[in-house]
Design a protein around this motif. Structure first.
Motif, short mmCIF file in Angstrom:
data_model
loop_
_atom_site.label_atom_id
_atom_site.label_comp_id
_atom_site.label_asym_id
_atom_site.label_seq_id
_atom_site.Cartn_x
_atom_site.Cartn_y
_atom_site.Cartn_z
N GLU A 45 0.81 -1.22 0.00
CA GLU A 45 0.00 0.00 0.00
C GLU A 45 0.84 1.27 0.00
O GLU A 45 0.46 2.29 0.55
CB GLU A 45 -0.95 0.03 1.21
CG GLU A 45 -2.11 -0.92 1.07
CD GLU A 45 -3.14 -0.45 0.06
OE1 GLU A 45 -2.96 0.63 -0.51
OE2 GLU A 45 -4.12 -1.18 -0.16
N GLY A 46 2.01 1.23 -0.59
CA GLY A 46 2.81 2.44 -0.70
C GLY A 46 3.53 2.85 0.55
O GLY A 46 4.15 3.91 0.61
N ARG A 47 3.52 2.02 1.59
CA ARG A 47 4.20 2.38 2.83
C ARG A 47 5.59 1.76 2.84
O ARG A 47 5.75 0.57 2.69
CB ARG A 47 3.41 1.91 4.05
CG ARG A 47 1.99 2.44 4.07
CD ARG A 47 1.31 2.11 5.37
NE ARG A 47 1.75 2.97 6.44
CZ ARG A 47 1.64 2.67 7.72
NH1 ARG A 47 1.16 1.52 8.10
NH2 ARG A 47 2.05 3.52 8.64
N VAL A 93 9.89 12.99 -3.35
CA VAL A 93 8.60 13.59 -3.04
C VAL A 93 8.73 15.11 -3.11
O VAL A 93 9.73 15.68 -2.66
CB VAL A 93 8.12 13.16 -1.63
CG1 VAL A 93 6.81 13.85 -1.26
CG2 VAL A 93 7.95 11.65 -1.57
N LEU A 94 7.73 15.77 -3.68
CA LEU A 94 7.70 17.23 -3.74
C LEU A 94 7.36 17.81 -2.37
O LEU A 94 6.90 17.10 -1.48
CB LEU A 94 6.64 17.68 -4.76
CG LEU A 94 6.86 17.24 -6.21
CD1 LEU A 94 5.59 17.50 -7.03
CD2 LEU A 94 8.04 17.98 -6.81
N THR A 135 4.89 19.42 -1.69
CA THR A 135 3.45 19.30 -1.49
C THR A 135 3.06 17.92 -0.97
O THR A 135 1.90 17.69 -0.65
CB THR A 135 2.71 19.52 -2.82
OG1 THR A 135 3.20 18.57 -3.78
CG2 THR A 135 2.95 20.93 -3.35
N GLY A 136 4.03 16.98 -0.92
CA GLY A 136 3.72 15.63 -0.48
C GLY A 136 3.45 14.67 -1.62
O GLY A 136 3.27 13.47 -1.40
N LYS A 137 3.41 15.17 -2.86
CA LYS A 137 3.17 14.30 -4.00
C LYS A 137 4.47 13.67 -4.48
O LYS A 137 5.55 14.24 -4.33
CB LYS A 137 2.56 15.10 -5.15
CG LYS A 137 1.21 15.74 -4.86
CD LYS A 137 0.72 16.50 -6.08
CE LYS A 137 -0.60 17.20 -5.81
NZ LYS A 137 -1.07 17.95 -6.99
N THR A 138 4.35 12.51 -5.10
CA THR A 138 5.51 11.87 -5.73
C THR A 138 6.04 12.77 -6.84
O THR A 138 5.27 13.32 -7.63
CB THR A 138 5.12 10.49 -6.30
OG1 THR A 138 4.69 9.65 -5.22
CG2 THR A 138 6.30 9.84 -7.00
N ASP A 139 7.36 12.90 -6.91
CA ASP A 139 7.99 13.74 -7.93
C ASP A 139 8.21 12.90 -9.19
O ASP A 139 9.29 12.36 -9.42
CB ASP A 139 9.31 14.30 -7.39
CG ASP A 139 9.93 15.34 -8.31
OD1 ASP A 139 9.45 15.48 -9.46
OD2 ASP A 139 10.90 16.00 -7.90
N GLU A 191 11.92 4.57 5.56
CA GLU A 191 11.77 5.94 5.11
C GLU A 191 10.30 6.34 5.09
O GLU A 191 9.42 5.54 4.82
CB GLU A 191 12.36 6.10 3.70
CG GLU A 191 13.85 5.85 3.61
CD GLU A 191 14.66 6.97 4.23
OE1 GLU A 191 14.16 8.10 4.27
OE2 GLU A 191 15.78 6.71 4.67
N GLN A 192 10.04 7.63 5.33
CA GLN A 192 8.70 8.14 5.19
C GLN A 192 8.42 8.34 3.72
O GLN A 192 9.28 8.74 2.96
CB GLN A 192 8.56 9.47 5.93
CG GLN A 192 7.18 10.11 5.75
CD GLN A 192 7.05 11.36 6.57
OE1 GLN A 192 7.39 11.38 7.73
NE2 GLN A 192 6.57 12.43 5.97
N GLY A 193 7.18 8.07 3.31
CA GLY A 193 6.82 8.31 1.93
C GLY A 193 6.47 7.02 1.21
O GLY A 193 6.48 5.93 1.79
#
Length: 315
Positions: free
Chosen positions: A237-239, A299-300, A302-306, A245-247
């Motif tokens: 689930e993307g964790r 990660v940007l 803004t919290g979005k994936t770069d 690491e966070q993100g």
């Protein structure tokens, strides 16, 4: 939201949701707000929540996830409302929030900066995880064909989201009128979001991905977000549990040659990834060509994936 609420505010003001949700909203409602300047410091945010007991927070799932994973039992018990946007919220974040804030509810929404920024959101009491809720009362939406002359698609069918309302901006400065993101439809001017959604009969929207995040393979339009969603569900689930690491733990992008690349912090082989895609009954053209292992997914702010950084690193 009532006068008894208070807010944990972590988003920077260059983030449109931070400006409206963390600054304008508490000012408009007269809410006390606890501010912290770095949304990536989950342990510090959890400690502040324990101390000041805010009842509401607004954040992208990536930052909320970091706080949830660093929180000790009871740290987040005061939260009754969490609003998430800017990226898809994984099921794991819903589950972690329910455990950390037993009396709270997590409401996922959707918006774009050009629309001030919120367009739709799940309401407390009628949350449907996996959806982005219903449009705000002042906002009109239309889901239309993505190509050719716009026409409304059937309920449940995926189409391009158009938005009209007082929240829509007037256009980009210094850009010619024929290059502005507006279209004429049903006698009105609409903002063309570039995002694909489906709309249920009750008006509830489900985000299906960015049009520009599709790649044509063998003449078929393949959704990179759909591949990413399947792999995230299959491998965590993307964790990013393994790396600590966070993100997000994985992301999918396409190379200049149109091949699909899986970037991940996890030990996933190409064969394992494609087996998960087959198990999810995706088209045979939805296949990972190669896997690139990273220490962390960029990660940007803004919290979005770069994705721009990922695309540049497709080798």
């Amino acid at each position: 939201i009532t006068s008894h609420d208070s807010m944990l505010s972590m988003l920077p003001p260059f983030h449109s949701l931070g400006l409206t949700g963390n600054i304008a909203l508490p000012l408009a409602f007269g809410l006390p707000a606890v501010y912290y300047a770095n949304p990536t410091e989950g342990a510090r945010l959890a400690a502040l929540t324990r101390r000041w007991k805010p009842t509401i927070t607004v954040a992208p799932p990536t930052f909320l996830d970091g706080m949830l994973r660093k929180a000790r039992p009871g740290d987040l018990a005061s939260l009754r409302l969490g609003f998430v946007g800017a990226e898809k919220c994984p099921d794991s974040v819903y589950a972690a929030f329910a455990e950390a804030a037993p009396g709270g509810v997590l409401c996922e929404g959707y918006g774009v900066t050009e629309c001030s920024p919120v367009i739709s959101v799940n309401r407390p009491g009628s949350v449907l995880p996996g959806t982005i809720g219903q449009p705000l009362p002042s906002v009109r939406v239309a889901v239309v064909s993505a190509e050719g002359e716009p026409r409304r698609v059937a309920p449940g069918e995926t189409g391009m989201l158009l938005v009209s309302g007082p929240n829509v901006f007037g256009g980009y400065l210094g850009v010619d009128a024929d290059k502005q993101p507006f279209v004429a439809f049903e006698g009105m001017e609409w903002y063309r979001t570039g995002d694909l959604v489906s709309e249920a009969a009750d008006g509830c929207l489900t985000f299906r991905g960015r049009l520009k995040r599709f790649v044509k393979v063998g003449g078929e339009m393949i959704s990179l977000p759909q591949i990413e969603s399947v792999l995230a569900a299959a491998f965590g689930e993307g964790r990013s549990e393994e790396s600590g690491e966070q993100g997000p733990a994985l992301a999918v992008e396409s190379g200049e040659d149109g091949t699909i690349v899986l970037f991940t912090t996890l030990d996933i082989t190409r064969e394992e990834a494609n087996a998960a895609l087959r198990a999810a009954r995706l088209s045979g053209l939805s296949a990972v060509a190669r896997v690139q292992k990273l220490a962390s997914i960029p990660v940007l702010g803004t919290g979005k994936t770069d994705y721009k950084a990922l695309k540049a690193s497709c080798v």
